[in-house]
Every structure is written in C-alpha cells, then in structure tokens.
Design a protein around this motif. Structure first.
Motif, PDB file in Angstrom:
ATOM      1  N   GLU A 157      10.488   3.424   1.590  1.00 34.27           N
ATOM      2  CA  GLU A 157      10.214   4.327   2.709  1.00 34.27           C
ATOM      3  C   GLU A 157      10.644   5.753   2.375  1.00 34.27           C
ATOM      4  O   GLU A 157       9.921   6.716   2.672  1.00 34.27           O
ATOM      5  CB  GLU A 157      10.926   3.824   3.962  1.00 34.27           C
ATOM      6  CG  GLU A 157      10.289   2.565   4.541  1.00 34.27           C
ATOM      7  CD  GLU A 157      11.059   1.982   5.713  1.00 34.27           C
ATOM      8  OE1 GLU A 157      10.503   1.109   6.399  1.00 34.27           O
ATOM      9  OE2 GLU A 157      12.218   2.407   5.938  1.00 34.27           O
ATOM     10  N   LEU A 207       3.985   6.451   8.837  1.00 24.18           N
ATOM     11  CA  LEU A 207       5.202   5.671   8.616  1.00 24.18           C
ATOM     12  C   LEU A 207       6.282   6.064   9.613  1.00 24.18           C
ATOM     13  O   LEU A 207       6.919   5.206  10.245  1.00 24.18           O
ATOM     14  CB  LEU A 207       5.697   5.872   7.182  1.00 24.18           C
ATOM     15  CG  LEU A 207       7.059   5.262   6.838  1.00 24.18           C
ATOM     16  CD1 LEU A 207       7.053   3.750   7.082  1.00 24.18           C
ATOM     17  CD2 LEU A 207       7.433   5.561   5.380  1.00 24.18           C
ATOM     18  N   LEU A 267       8.046   7.275  -0.005  1.00 22.45           N
ATOM     19  CA  LEU A 267       6.790   7.648   0.643  1.00 22.45           C
ATOM     20  C   LEU A 267       6.964   8.884   1.519  1.00 22.45           C
ATOM     21  O   LEU A 267       6.075   9.741   1.589  1.00 22.45           O
ATOM     22  CB  LEU A 267       6.269   6.479   1.482  1.00 22.45           C
ATOM     23  CG  LEU A 267       5.859   5.232   0.690  1.00 22.45           C
ATOM     24  CD1 LEU A 267       5.507   4.097   1.638  1.00 22.45           C
ATOM     25  CD2 LEU A 267       4.689   5.535  -0.237  1.00 22.45           C
ATOM     26  N   LEU A 280       0.753  -1.176   1.847  1.00 18.78           N
ATOM     27  CA  LEU A 280       0.656   0.280   2.000  1.00 18.78           C
ATOM     28  C   LEU A 280      -0.615   0.683   2.740  1.00 18.78           C
ATOM     29  O   LEU A 280      -0.671   1.761   3.341  1.00 18.78           O
ATOM     30  CB  LEU A 280       0.685   0.962   0.629  1.00 18.78           C
ATOM     31  CG  LEU A 280       1.999   0.873  -0.162  1.00 18.78           C
ATOM     32  CD1 LEU A 280       1.813   1.445  -1.557  1.00 18.78           C
ATOM     33  CD2 LEU A 280       3.117   1.599   0.564  1.00 18.78           C
ATOM     34  N   ILE A 310      -5.300   5.187  -2.088  1.00 21.61           N
ATOM     35  CA  ILE A 310      -4.224   4.620  -2.892  1.00 21.61           C
ATOM     36  C   ILE A 310      -4.834   3.820  -4.025  1.00 21.61           C
ATOM     37  O   ILE A 310      -5.745   3.011  -3.810  1.00 21.61           O
ATOM     38  CB  ILE A 310      -3.324   3.705  -2.034  1.00 21.61           C
ATOM     39  CG1 ILE A 310      -2.725   4.478  -0.862  1.00 21.61           C
ATOM     40  CG2 ILE A 310      -2.219   3.072  -2.874  1.00 21.61           C
ATOM     41  CD1 ILE A 310      -2.051   3.583   0.184  1.00 21.61           C
ATOM     42  N   LEU A 343      -0.464   1.974   6.292  1.00 19.32           N
ATOM     43  CA  LEU A 343       0.063   3.300   6.591  1.00 19.32           C
ATOM     44  C   LEU A 343      -1.032   4.364   6.600  1.00 19.32           C
ATOM     45  O   LEU A 343      -0.753   5.530   6.874  1.00 19.32           O
ATOM     46  CB  LEU A 343       1.142   3.677   5.568  1.00 19.32           C
ATOM     47  CG  LEU A 343       2.352   2.749   5.503  1.00 19.32           C
ATOM     48  CD1 LEU A 343       3.331   3.236   4.445  1.00 19.32           C
ATOM     49  CD2 LEU A 343       3.037   2.643   6.860  1.00 19.32           C
ATOM     50  N   LEU A 368       2.711  -3.723  -2.411  1.00 21.33           N
ATOM     51  CA  LEU A 368       1.779  -2.619  -2.631  1.00 21.33           C
ATOM     52  C   LEU A 368       0.596  -2.699  -1.657  1.00 21.33           C
ATOM     53  O   LEU A 368       0.138  -1.675  -1.144  1.00 21.33           O
ATOM     54  CB  LEU A 368       1.265  -2.630  -4.071  1.00 21.33           C
ATOM     55  CG  LEU A 368       2.312  -2.366  -5.173  1.00 21.33           C
ATOM     56  CD1 LEU A 368       1.655  -2.414  -6.545  1.00 21.33           C
ATOM     57  CD2 LEU A 368       3.006  -1.035  -4.966  1.00 21.33           C
ATOM     58  N   ILE A 375       0.275   9.488   5.237  1.00 19.69           N
ATOM     59  CA  ILE A 375       1.141   8.318   5.072  1.00 19.69           C
ATOM     60  C   ILE A 375       2.513   8.582   5.687  1.00 19.69           C
ATOM     61  O   ILE A 375       3.075   7.729   6.390  1.00 19.69           O
ATOM     62  CB  ILE A 375       1.270   7.961   3.573  1.00 19.69           C
ATOM     63  CG1 ILE A 375      -0.070   7.427   3.050  1.00 19.69           C
ATOM     64  CG2 ILE A 375       2.378   6.943   3.345  1.00 19.69           C
ATOM     65  CD1 ILE A 375      -0.091   7.166   1.551  1.00 19.69           C
ATOM     66  N   TRP A 424       5.935  -3.364   7.381  1.00 20.73           N
ATOM     67  CA  TRP A 424       5.852  -4.242   6.219  1.00 20.73           C
ATOM     68  C   TRP A 424       5.761  -5.705   6.653  1.00 20.73           C
ATOM     69  O   TRP A 424       6.651  -6.504   6.367  1.00 20.73           O
ATOM     70  CB  TRP A 424       7.076  -4.018   5.319  1.00 20.73           C
ATOM     71  CG  TRP A 424       7.419  -2.573   5.181  1.00 20.73           C
ATOM     72  CD1 TRP A 424       8.425  -1.895   5.796  1.00 20.73           C
ATOM     73  CD2 TRP A 424       6.723  -1.604   4.383  1.00 20.73           C
ATOM     74  NE1 TRP A 424       8.404  -0.575   5.436  1.00 20.73           N
ATOM     75  CE2 TRP A 424       7.373  -0.358   4.565  1.00 20.73           C
ATOM     76  CE3 TRP A 424       5.621  -1.669   3.525  1.00 20.73           C
ATOM     77  CZ2 TRP A 424       6.946   0.810   3.936  1.00 20.73           C
ATOM     78  CZ3 TRP A 424       5.206  -0.507   2.901  1.00 20.73           C
ATOM     79  CH2 TRP A 424       5.870   0.704   3.105  1.00 20.73           C
ATOM     80  N   TYR A 472      -8.139   1.643  -0.553  1.00 22.08           N
ATOM     81  CA  TYR A 472      -7.144   1.042  -1.436  1.00 22.08           C
ATOM     82  C   TYR A 472      -7.879   0.374  -2.588  1.00 22.08           C
ATOM     83  O   TYR A 472      -8.764  -0.465  -2.382  1.00 22.08           O
ATOM     84  CB  TYR A 472      -6.309   0.010  -0.681  1.00 22.08           C
ATOM     85  CG  TYR A 472      -5.323  -0.747  -1.551  1.00 22.08           C
ATOM     86  CD1 TYR A 472      -4.067  -0.225  -1.838  1.00 22.08           C
ATOM     87  CD2 TYR A 472      -5.652  -1.988  -2.083  1.00 22.08           C
ATOM     88  CE1 TYR A 472      -3.171  -0.918  -2.629  1.00 22.08           C
ATOM     89  CE2 TYR A 472      -4.767  -2.689  -2.877  1.00 22.08           C
ATOM     90  CZ  TYR A 472      -3.524  -2.151  -3.141  1.00 22.08           C
ATOM     91  OH  TYR A 472      -2.643  -2.843  -3.941  1.00 22.08           O
TER      92      TYR A 472
END
Length: 470
Positions: free
Chosen positions: A60, A34, A63, A86, A183, A89, A83, A30, A45, A136
């Motif tokens: 940021e 990012l 993370l 995410l 996640i 990423l 959320l 991640i 985002w 996720y």
C-alpha cells in the motif's frame, strides 16, 4: 466479485467534456481509489490471507508513492494472486479514443495517428469505454520471450503498404505499450533473458520505447509489477541490477504464519468434490507447515500452498470414489483417505540431497506429527480410556478406503452406558454418518499415535485393503 455496471452513455469527446470528466494519471487514479477504500473501511485485497500486517502495508505504501513493484518469494506464496487484485484499484470504466491501439485518453493522445484524429475531428472524436479488467495484462516470462513481445517491432505488413521504415506508424507495439494507462504484470521476471530486461530499462525510467534504432517519445503511463523467486533459489536467471534499481519497491512475500490463515487458503482455493471435515483440512495445513520446517526438505524451493490444496482435493476425490462404489449417501473424507493423498503429493516437494529413498518415510512421519497435533487441539480433555480398554479386551475396529461409514460405525466396540462416542462426535461437529465415522477414526488414530493401541495397514497402500485398529 462485484457486479459489472454499464459504461457511461458518452460517445464523443465533446460529450465527455460537457459531463465535467477530469483526466488523471494512472498512479493518481490508483492512489485515490486505494485511499478512498481505506478511508471507507473496505478491504482492497479480498481473498488474501496472512499478509495483513506484513506484505499488504508495504504494498500500500508503494502504490501510494507511485512505485513500480517487484514481489520476491518462494513458489505458492500468492504473489500472482496479489498482483491480480491490483485491478480492483482501477476505475471501473475509463474513456479511450475509439480504435486507439494503445487505449489513449481522449484528452491526451500519445501516438501520431491519434493526435491527427484529434486535430481533424475535434469534439466529434468518438470515445469508447474500457473496463478495468481490460487494463490489466499479464505475461509469464519465458526464455523465448522476445523484445517484440514486450516492447514491439517493425511491422513488415505496414512497410509493404508503402510507409517508410522511419515512419513511427510502421511499429507493431508489444505488451507494455499496449498496457498504456494500465497495469502490466510479469511473472517470474528473472526468466527473461538479460537482453530483454535491458529493453525494459527505458520503459520504466524514461517512459519511452526504443525499437530497432528508433526512439519513440511516447509518454507511456503504465504501472509495471513483477514477481520473482529469490535469486539464491532460481538458477534460470537473475534480475539485472539496472532493472532492479528501477523498481521503486521490492517486497518479500511469505507463507502464512498462522494455522488459521493456512486453513483459510485451502478452503478458499480447493475445489472439493466431497465433504472434507475441518479437522482433515487442519491436518493438511499442519502437514504443510511441518514440511516447511523440516531439515529433510529443500527450503530454498519452498513448499507451496498448492501442496495442501491438492491434498484436500485428493482426499475429497477418494471420498467420492468410495461413496460411488459402495453406495454411500454422503461422500465424506476420513483419516484413512489421507494415506492416498500422501502417495500422490510426494512429487510436489523437493528433498535435500542425501534423503534419496527416505521420501515416503519422511512424509509419513511428518503427517503423523500433524495428525497428533490436530488430535490434541480438538480432543484434549476427553478420556478415551474406555475405548483403549475395549481394544485391550480383544475388540478391533476395521476401516479402509472402501469401508463405508455405516460399516465402520457398526463395527465399533460397545462401551456400555458411556457416551464417549457422542462426546467425540460433538467435539468435532459431526452431523451425519460420514462425519461421525471420521470423528471416531480421528480418535482411534490419536490413540495409535500415542502408542495406546496398534494398527495394521495394508501392505500396498491404495490397494483398497483394510486397516485394523486393535
């Protein structure tokens, strides 16, 4: 949304090693993705408005630091949407041991069954590919959520097959272990019973799981993120202190601070079945902001962005209804449709104790404030005196929920050689009859709110009666 590519054509761990594939932990993955997006000037985002200089920088940093995160904020502030972004990423495709219950990486098996398969098959261990969307998992916390749902439990069917209770392979894993290398998001975390929150402590700190007295030392690699309403609002529960301490970052969200962001959220999220001109969307956005600043509204519960979104969808539906019944070529929402929206939106806000019986009056007052602000923002500098003079000389203008745009325009008083109507329509970017009628109707409403003309409304709103400016 980016298009999904095809997964790599590597089917065994031997092929994976030969390709030079390197395994990295979830937090490293991640962090690297990012930083790469930020360095390339890409927006990690998409679809989020109003958080650019507040929430996003905090998230940021969290993370990059590798922290579990809890988002605190009132309803309708975009916590869940944030959320879900995410997912972007994560690597698009990641290798897993084929058939693995926990989606383990072929280089690092964590369960006894997977380690046994690695030892037996070596480089022939079959590899499957998992897309980022599958990594996720989201759970809405409810009071009936159990430890088995989140952590796991002994599977009686596996015991019946002949395994002993002490065998770790009798365990049926819950949502968090199954999110290994991914996640897991828990919405409304305080709604979890405290004993369930206690069950999460080991997962988040020691990264192992305890089930009915068994401790399985599984090196889980999972990012836990959660959302919650501030504790001074939710009476349904709280985040226990030890669990709150295990979240590395607690980030407060907020409603959009700029009217432009509020409008962007409505345009992005509302599913409109008819044309809703920009000035109507702006009125709904300003209306929502007035509600958030009113002493008559319970600000601890907040006024969700869904309020304005539902309002835009309602006025669009009213416009489509009129166009269908009256045979209009274009379905375009107008000021008159806002009144129908207020009637159905009242239940989406909570009023302070003591305001019983005044709800409709409060909503109508705040809507008028929002409309007046929008009129000032768009029609300032246009002299509407000739229209006022025409009304004072006995002219009247009829509109209503079932009055077509063409009938409304035909009923406007003549202003001689003046191009006043054209000025108003041009200022609001009106191109068809529906938009032209909406533009002039906004001007008339502005004159009424400035107490320069009168307005007579139907006794029962939503009855299809006519509204007369005169």
């Amino acid at each position: 949304m980016t298009e999904t590519t095809t997964p790599p054509a590597l089917h065994t761990v031997g092929q994976l090693r030969a390709s030079g594939h390197q395994h990295r932990g979830l937090r490293d993955e991640i962090r690297a993705n990012l930083l790469a997006m930020l360095a390339a000037g890409e927006d990690p985002w998409p679809g989020l408005h109003g958080f650019e200089s507040t929430v996003i920088p905090q998230l940021e940093r969290a993370l990059i630091a590798g922290h579990d995160v809890v988002l605190l904020g009132e309803r309708g502030q975009g916590k869940t949407r944030l959320l879900r972004t995410l997912v972007g990423l994560l690597d698009e495709w990641t290798p897993v041991i084929e058939g693995s219950e926990l989606g383990e990486h072929p280089y690092e098996p964590v369960t006894a069954a997977s380690r046994r398969r690695v030892a037996e098959l070596g480089d022939e261990l079959p590899v499957a590919w998992r897309h980022r969307e599958e990594r996720y998992a989201e759970k809405l916390a409810t009071p009936d959520t159990s430890v088995a749902d989140l952590i796991g439990d002994v599977d009686p069917m596996k015991v019946a097959e002949g395994r002993s209770l002490g065998d770790p392979e009798t365990i049926h894993f819950g949502l968090i272990p199954r999110s290994h290398r991914g996640i897991v998001a828990i919405n409304e975390l305080p709604d979890l019973a405290e004993r369930i929150q206690v069950a999460m402590l080991n997962v988040m700190e020691e990264r192992d799981i305890q089930i009915r007295g068994y401790v399985l030392r599984l090196p889980l690699d999972v990012l836990v993120v959660a959302s919650a309403n501030p504790e001074d609002y939710t009476n349904r529960g709280r985040i226990i202190t030890p669990l709150k301490d295990r979240f590395g970052a607690e980030i407060r969200t907020h409603y959009p601070t700029r009217i432009e962001d509020e409008i962007a959220v409505i345009r992005q999220e509302a599913h409109l079945v008819a044309d809703v001109p920009d000035h109507l969307v702006e009125i709904l956005a300003r209306f929502t902001r007035e509600l958030r600043g009113s002493n008559a509204i319970d600000q601890r519960s907040g006024v969700s962005a869904r309020f304005a979104i539902a309002g835009a969808e309602t006025v669009a539906a009213a416009a489509l209804h009129r166009a269908t019944v009256r045979g209009e070529p274009e379905a375009v929402a107008r000021i008159v449709d806002l009144e129908t929206a207020v009637d159905v939106l009242g239940g989406k806000v909570e009023f302070e104790t003591g305001e019983e019986g005044r709800e409709a009056e409060i909503l109508e007052h705040l809507l008028r404030l929002a409309t007046a602000q929008t009129v000032t923002a768009h029609l300032a500098g246009i002299d509407l005196g000739l229209l006022v003079q025409a009304v004072e000389n006995g002219a009247s203008v009829t509109t209503g929920e079932q009055v077509t745009a063409r009938d409304f325009l035909a009923g406007l008083p003549a202003l001689g050689e003046s191009d006043l109507y054209d000025q108003v329509m041009e200022r609001l970017g009106a191109h068809n009859d529906g938009q032209r009628a909406g533009a002039v109707e906004l001007a008339l409403e502005g004159l009424f709110l400035a107490r320069r003309i009168d307005k007579t409304v139907p006794e029962i709103r939503g009855s299809g009666g006519e509204t007369v400016y005169g």
